[in-house]
Design a protein around this motif. Structure first.
Motif, mmCIF file in Angstrom:
data_model
loop_
_atom_site.group_PDB
_atom_site.id
_atom_site.type_symbol
_atom_site.label_atom_id
_atom_site.label_comp_id
_atom_site.label_asym_id
_atom_site.label_seq_id
_atom_site.Cartn_x
_atom_site.Cartn_y
_atom_site.Cartn_z
ATOM 1 N N GLY A 127 26.090 29.983 26.485
ATOM 2 C CA GLY A 127 27.164 30.601 26.917
ATOM 3 C C GLY A 127 26.993 30.534 28.400
ATOM 4 N N ARG A 128 28.250 30.388 29.240
ATOM 5 C CA ARG A 128 28.314 30.232 30.573
ATOM 6 C C ARG A 128 29.557 31.322 30.947
ATOM 7 N NH1 ARG A 128 25.151 26.314 32.936
ATOM 8 N NH2 ARG A 128 23.514 26.371 31.361
ATOM 9 N N ILE A 129 29.184 32.290 31.771
ATOM 10 C CA ILE A 129 30.310 33.115 32.255
ATOM 11 C C ILE A 129 30.403 33.397 33.535
ATOM 12 C CG2 ILE A 129 31.057 35.802 32.229
ATOM 13 C CD1 ILE A 129 29.695 35.902 29.699
ATOM 14 N N ILE A 130 31.548 32.944 34.356
ATOM 15 C CA ILE A 130 31.808 32.858 35.840
ATOM 16 C C ILE A 130 32.978 33.868 35.888
ATOM 17 C CG2 ILE A 130 32.442 31.434 37.748
ATOM 18 C CD1 ILE A 130 31.100 29.275 35.232
ATOM 19 N N ASN A 131 32.433 34.785 37.114
ATOM 20 C CA ASN A 131 33.709 35.840 37.028
ATOM 21 C C ASN A 131 34.030 35.555 38.499
ATOM 22 O OD1 ASN A 131 33.364 37.170 34.805
ATOM 23 N ND2 ASN A 131 31.719 38.382 35.375
ATOM 24 N N ILE A 132 35.540 35.576 38.678
ATOM 25 C CA ILE A 132 35.979 35.441 40.180
ATOM 26 C C ILE A 132 36.094 36.787 40.666
ATOM 27 C CG2 ILE A 132 37.761 34.402 41.527
ATOM 28 C CD1 ILE A 132 36.022 32.105 39.817
ATOM 29 N N SER A 133 35.330 37.172 41.509
ATOM 30 C CA SER A 133 35.524 38.467 42.562
ATOM 31 C C SER A 133 35.960 37.902 43.891
ATOM 32 C CB SER A 133 33.930 38.901 42.960
ATOM 33 O OG SER A 133 34.165 39.978 43.598
ATOM 34 N N SER A 134 35.885 38.264 44.988
ATOM 35 C CA SER A 134 36.436 38.089 46.152
ATOM 36 C C SER A 134 35.583 38.650 47.452
ATOM 37 C CB SER A 134 37.574 38.764 46.221
ATOM 38 O OG SER A 134 38.186 38.731 47.718
ATOM 39 N N ALA A 135 35.801 37.744 48.489
ATOM 40 C CA ALA A 135 34.817 38.011 49.602
ATOM 41 C C ALA A 135 35.362 39.565 50.089
ATOM 42 C CB ALA A 135 35.503 37.278 50.813
ATOM 43 N N SER A 136 36.438 39.946 49.860
ATOM 44 C CA SER A 136 36.966 41.556 50.044
ATOM 45 C C SER A 136 36.194 42.709 49.323
ATOM 46 C CB SER A 136 38.211 41.920 49.645
ATOM 47 O OG SER A 136 39.173 40.709 50.352
ATOM 48 N N TRP A 137 35.158 41.991 48.346
ATOM 49 C CA TRP A 137 34.367 43.200 47.673
ATOM 50 C C TRP A 137 33.584 43.989 48.632
ATOM 51 C CZ3 TRP A 137 28.989 44.156 47.139
ATOM 52 C CH2 TRP A 137 28.159 43.331 47.507
ATOM 53 N N GLN A 138 33.287 43.475 49.798
ATOM 54 C CA GLN A 138 32.462 44.126 50.937
ATOM 55 C C GLN A 138 33.306 45.184 51.673
ATOM 56 O OE1 GLN A 138 28.636 41.997 52.351
ATOM 57 N NE2 GLN A 138 30.299 40.241 51.881
ATOM 58 N N GLY A 139 34.419 45.138 51.371
ATOM 59 C CA GLY A 139 35.451 45.973 52.228
ATOM 60 C C GLY A 139 36.373 45.186 53.080
ATOM 61 N N ASN A 140 37.856 45.691 52.613
ATOM 62 C CA ASN A 140 38.815 44.850 53.702
ATOM 63 C C ASN A 140 39.869 45.622 53.927
ATOM 64 O OD1 ASN A 140 39.731 42.949 55.164
ATOM 65 N ND2 ASN A 140 40.783 41.895 53.415
ATOM 66 N N VAL A 141 40.407 46.031 55.062
ATOM 67 C CA VAL A 141 41.503 46.940 55.465
ATOM 68 C C VAL A 141 42.761 46.800 54.565
ATOM 69 C CG1 VAL A 141 43.019 47.666 57.156
ATOM 70 C CG2 VAL A 141 40.719 47.498 57.760
ATOM 71 N N GLY A 142 43.223 47.808 53.865
ATOM 72 C CA GLY A 142 44.377 47.708 53.074
ATOM 73 C C GLY A 142 44.091 47.284 51.676
ATOM 74 N N GLN A 143 42.871 47.106 51.269
ATOM 75 C CA GLN A 143 42.326 46.817 50.077
ATOM 76 C C GLN A 143 41.633 47.593 49.303
ATOM 77 O OE1 GLN A 143 41.550 42.577 50.461
ATOM 78 N NE2 GLN A 143 43.548 42.270 49.465
ATOM 79 N N ALA A 144 41.620 48.907 49.367
ATOM 80 C CA ALA A 144 40.535 49.737 48.767
ATOM 81 C C ALA A 144 40.541 49.495 47.492
ATOM 82 C CB ALA A 144 41.068 51.525 49.105
ATOM 83 N N ASN A 145 41.660 49.637 46.533
ATOM 84 C CA ASN A 145 41.779 49.280 45.062
ATOM 85 C C ASN A 145 41.369 47.929 44.648
ATOM 86 O OD1 ASN A 145 44.066 48.037 46.403
ATOM 87 N ND2 ASN A 145 45.517 48.602 45.258
ATOM 88 N N TYR A 146 41.515 46.840 45.471
ATOM 89 C CA TYR A 146 40.808 45.442 45.188
ATOM 90 C C TYR A 146 39.521 45.328 45.420
ATOM 91 C CZ TYR A 146 41.427 40.362 45.580
ATOM 92 O OH TYR A 146 41.370 39.071 45.330
ATOM 93 N N ALA A 147 39.103 45.771 46.594
ATOM 94 C CA ALA A 147 37.746 45.874 46.900
ATOM 95 C C ALA A 147 36.809 46.708 45.920
ATOM 96 C CB ALA A 147 37.641 46.452 48.617
ATOM 97 N N ALA A 148 37.479 47.798 45.580
ATOM 98 C CA ALA A 148 36.630 48.544 44.493
ATOM 99 C C ALA A 148 36.489 47.716 43.016
ATOM 100 C CB ALA A 148 37.315 50.001 44.247
ATOM 101 N N ALA A 149 37.644 47.388 42.690
ATOM 102 C CA ALA A 149 37.706 46.559 41.752
ATOM 103 C C ALA A 149 36.767 45.244 41.516
ATOM 104 C CB ALA A 149 39.100 46.228 41.289
ATOM 105 N N LYS A 150 36.656 44.518 42.920
ATOM 106 C CA LYS A 150 35.962 43.136 42.889
ATOM 107 C C LYS A 150 34.582 43.577 43.058
ATOM 108 C CE LYS A 150 39.323 40.146 42.431
ATOM 109 N NZ LYS A 150 39.415 39.505 41.402
ATOM 110 N N ALA A 151 34.131 44.490 43.814
ATOM 111 C CA ALA A 151 32.781 45.144 43.631
ATOM 112 C C ALA A 151 32.189 45.438 42.492
ATOM 113 C CB ALA A 151 32.644 46.574 44.521
ATOM 114 N N GLY A 152 33.193 46.157 41.652
ATOM 115 C CA GLY A 152 32.762 46.489 40.221
ATOM 116 C C GLY A 152 32.538 45.209 39.405
ATOM 117 N N VAL A 153 33.325 44.176 39.568
ATOM 118 C CA VAL A 153 32.986 42.642 39.006
ATOM 119 C C VAL A 153 31.482 42.217 39.223
ATOM 120 C CG1 VAL A 153 33.545 40.553 38.918
ATOM 121 C CG2 VAL A 153 35.408 42.271 38.827
#
Ligand code: NAP
Length: 238
Positions: A127-153
């Motif tokens: 199997g192959r699993i590819i998860n789409i995170s985001s450059a924002s995982w490292q922190g981005n103003v206005g995205q505390a929820n999104y950055a935390a979730a994407k770091a979690g991924v």
């Protein structure tokens, strides 16, 4: 069915749609998951695949849908966890609901789908699993929820990679930078330009730019790559 099955969540538009079309062009049978039943059916028809209306944040609904895909379409060879939302706001004004919604879709969603696909991949020892995170995982103003979730991924990806390597299952994450999709087109024009100015390659990315990297990670060329994170952002640093 001779074709391998690639399941892509959030695939009726944007990056998911780009991933699904690249995978379809590379002879995968694409299973399109998204929220709107009509849009899902239409996208699946256009790509010669199969569509399911599924909310990735709903653990039970995901369990049922994975069982249906495997029974009606075939074993999932490639899973791409792409569905995601943003509810941007400065931390001191962010509501509990804005936090909960983003974490439910962007972080719990990939867990829900992996939780039901992984036991089947383990049995098949492939199997192959590819998860789409985001450059924002490292922190981005206005995205505390999104950055935390994407770091979690990323934590989820790296842990699953270690657990599943001995079953011949690779798990990797992609961090798109700034990609031309309905999500980014909703931004105010000034904020859009600020993001464009951060890209050394001087252009916004396309959904297919991400799709081709997904196809690489799904291919035999990437057989020895696992637990890794690949940026697809034209050199962008937030
Ligand atoms: P998009 O245009 O908003 O597309 C996301 C798709 O996912 C939509 O069709 C959406 O449906 C669907 N979706 C939302 N919640 C869902 C749920 N609970 N279950 C199933 N499907 C759901 O977003 P995008 O820009 O293509 O982003 C795709 C992924 O890339 C996301 O994970 C995003 O965080 C990530 N990403 C994007 C960028 C970028 O620059 N665009 C950068 C970094 C990372 P509805 O439209 O009906 O809500």
């Amino acid at each position: 069915m001779d074709q391998q099955v690639a399941l892509v969540t959030g695939a009726q538009q944007g990056i998911g749609r780009g991933i699904a079309s690249v995978m379809a062009a590379r002879a995968y049978h694409v299973v399109v998951w998204d929220l709107d039943p009509e849009a899902v059916a239409e996208t699946a028809r256009e790509l010669g695949g199969t569509g399911f209306a599924v909310d990735v944040a709903d653990f039970r609904a995901v369990a049922d849908a994975v069982a249906q895909v495997e029974e009606l379409v075939g074993p999932v060879a490639v899973l791409v966890n792409n569905a995601g939302i943003n509810r941007d706001r400065m931390l001191h004004r962010m509501s509990e609901d804005e936090w909960d919604q983003v974490v439910a879709v962007d972080m719990k969603g990939p867990f829900n789908v992996m939780r039901h696909v992984v036991p089947r991949m383990r049995e098949r020892k492939s199997g192959r699993i590819i998860n789409i995170s985001s450059a924002s995982w490292q922190g981005n103003v206005g995205q505390a929820n999104y950055a935390a979730a994407k770091a979690g991924v990323i934590g989820l990806t790296k842990t699953a990679a270690r657990e599943l390597a001995r079953f011949n299952i690779t798990v990797n994450a992609i961090c798109p930078g700034f990609i031309d999709t309905p999500m980014t087109r909703r931004m105010p024009p000034e904020a859009f330009q600020v993001m464009l100015d951060k890209i050394p390659m001087g252009r916004i990315g396309t959904p297919e730019d991400v799709g081709r990297v997904v196809a690489f990670l799904a291919s035999s060329d990437a057989a020895y790559v696992t637990g890794d994170v690949i940026n697809v952002g034209g050199g962008m640093v937030l």
